[in-house]
Design an enzyme around this catalytic site. Structure first.
Site, PDB file in Angstrom:
ATOM      1  N   LYS A 168       0.831  -1.203   0.000  1.00  0.00           N
ATOM      2  CA  LYS A 168       0.000   0.000   0.000  1.00  0.00           C
ATOM      3  C   LYS A 168       0.869   1.257   0.000  1.00  0.00           C
ATOM      4  O   LYS A 168       0.603   2.213  -0.725  1.00  0.00           O
ATOM      5  CB  LYS A 168      -0.958  -0.027   1.208  1.00  0.00           C
ATOM      6  CG  LYS A 168      -2.095  -1.015   0.999  1.00  0.00           C
ATOM      7  CD  LYS A 168      -2.857  -1.375   2.254  1.00  0.00           C
ATOM      8  CE  LYS A 168      -3.830  -2.520   1.928  1.00  0.00           C
ATOM      9  NZ  LYS A 168      -4.534  -3.064   3.094  1.00  0.00           N
ATOM     10  N   GLN A 224      -5.076  -1.643   9.253  1.00  0.00           N
ATOM     11  CA  GLN A 224      -4.895  -2.983   8.672  1.00  0.00           C
ATOM     12  C   GLN A 224      -5.509  -4.051   9.587  1.00  0.00           C
ATOM     13  O   GLN A 224      -5.208  -4.096  10.776  1.00  0.00           O
ATOM     14  CB  GLN A 224      -3.394  -3.247   8.460  1.00  0.00           C
ATOM     15  CG  GLN A 224      -3.095  -4.547   7.760  1.00  0.00           C
ATOM     16  CD  GLN A 224      -3.609  -4.579   6.316  1.00  0.00           C
ATOM     17  OE1 GLN A 224      -3.429  -3.637   5.553  1.00  0.00           O
ATOM     18  NE2 GLN A 224      -4.268  -5.664   5.950  1.00  0.00           N
ATOM     19  N   ASP A 258     -11.462   2.440   3.246  1.00  0.00           N
ATOM     20  CA  ASP A 258     -11.751   1.008   3.102  1.00  0.00           C
ATOM     21  C   ASP A 258     -13.258   0.782   2.924  1.00  0.00           C
ATOM     22  O   ASP A 258     -13.683  -0.301   2.534  1.00  0.00           O
ATOM     23  CB  ASP A 258     -11.304   0.260   4.369  1.00  0.00           C
ATOM     24  CG  ASP A 258     -10.017  -0.521   4.159  1.00  0.00           C
ATOM     25  OD1 ASP A 258      -9.704  -0.825   2.999  1.00  0.00           O
ATOM     26  OD2 ASP A 258      -9.361  -0.836   5.166  1.00  0.00           O
TER      27      ASP A 258
END
Ligand code: NAP
Length: 282
Positions: free
Chosen positions: A52, A96, A119
């Protein structure tokens, strides 16, 4: 034999466009920013976070990594999220997953400001996806839709089967296919006669988390097969949920693992971060 849907190539095209967009934004004094938070030492998570960060660098997004020890308390993590919610340089926050067991993931996701929830896991954003009026799409399902688009095959009117009903993949995936007017069936561990259902699919999405679970006998001739799975086989090699060898000869298009859905997921995250920065600037 199926055409291989090359996620790396499609992803490179998306990133090329984003690069130009970010360049234009920077000329107008706006630099999109992403904060990535990782708690603990999970090796798979470390790889995802590194990829990422690399993606951000590639398209010119400012990124900062917050690596916290596994013993971090929930209160400490929530305090960091709160700080990032207020930080002007940050447009997107990604925590995460999975988090260590002593931390309530739901509480952390809900603490992220919905405007920075790149997200699209926050309940407010999930709700918006349901009514097809959203700012962010969840990255993996959005990446799958881009790959399907690449085939030139219209989802409208097609039999679409999704194996898996998780909140982050299966359910939103089904919703996006539905919004494209597919006839959608969601399968899960209690589904009876799974192969009978999957053999109806013109478009089959596997998001099960079990190595080589989908085999050739479960496929309709000419189907599009998208493999979301990221598993390790008996030799520790990365593999998907689809048994490529038996499935590829039957279908029209198939995504490989690695190099299929994975790179698309990260590109969609970058796209969401750019969108968040744009919407803040308006
Ligand atoms: P998950 O939360 O574990 O969900 C798995 C789903 O599969 C569940 O709904 C489960 O049903 C269903 N399932 C399990 N066994 C089954 C069976 N025998 N028959 C039919 N359905 C069955 O996993 P996830 O988070 O959705 O992730 C799925 C896979 O995608 C994993 O391999 C993950 O690593 C991968 N992934 C990849 C990316 C990427 O970027 N490529 C992103 C996210 C996830 P129940 O609900 O009944 O238990």
């Amino acid at each position: 034999m199926a055409v291989i849907l090359d996620g790396k190539a499609v992803s490179a095209k998306v990133r090329e466009q984003l690069k130009l967009e970010v360049k234009r934004m920077k000329e107008n004094g706006i630099t999109p920013g992403l904060a990535v938070v990782i708690v603990g030492e999970d090796p798979a998570s470390q790889v995802y976070v590194r990829n990422k960060e690399k993606g951000c660098e590639e398209v010119g997004i400012y990124s900062e990594k917050h690596a916290l020890p596994a013993e971090t308390t929930q209160a400490e993590l929530l305090a960091l999220v709160e700080k990032l919610n207020k930080k002007p340089e940050i447009d997107g926050i990604l925590v995460q997953l999975p988090l260590p067991k002593h931390i309530d993931e739901k509480a952390v996701i809900e603490a992220i400001s919905p405007e920075k929830d790149v997200d699209a896991f926050h309940a407010a954003n999930v709700g918006k996806i349901m009514i097809n009026d959203y700012q962010f799409l969840p990255c993996t399902p959005a990446g799958v839709m881009e790959l399907i688009k690449e085939t030139g095959i219209e989802v409208c009117g097609k039999e679409c089967v999704v194996i898996g009903r998780s909140n982050i993949v299966g359910k939103p995936m089904a919703m996006l296919l539905l919004h494209s007017s597919g006839t959608v069936t969601i399968c899960h561990s209690r589904t009876k006669n799974l192969a009978e259902v999957t053999r109806r699919a013109d478009i089959l999405i596997a998001a099960v988390g079990k190595a080589k679970f989908v085999t050739g006998g479960m496929i309709k001739d000419g189907a599009v097969v998208i493999d979301v799975g990221m598993n390790r086989d008996e030799n520790g090699k990365l593999c998907g949920d689809v048994d490529f060898e038996s499935v590829a000869p039957k279908c029209s298009y198939i995504t490989p693992v690695p190099g299929g859905v994975g790179p698309m997921t990260i590109s969609m995250l970058l796209k969401n971060t750019v969108a968040a920065a744009k919407s803040k600037a308006q």
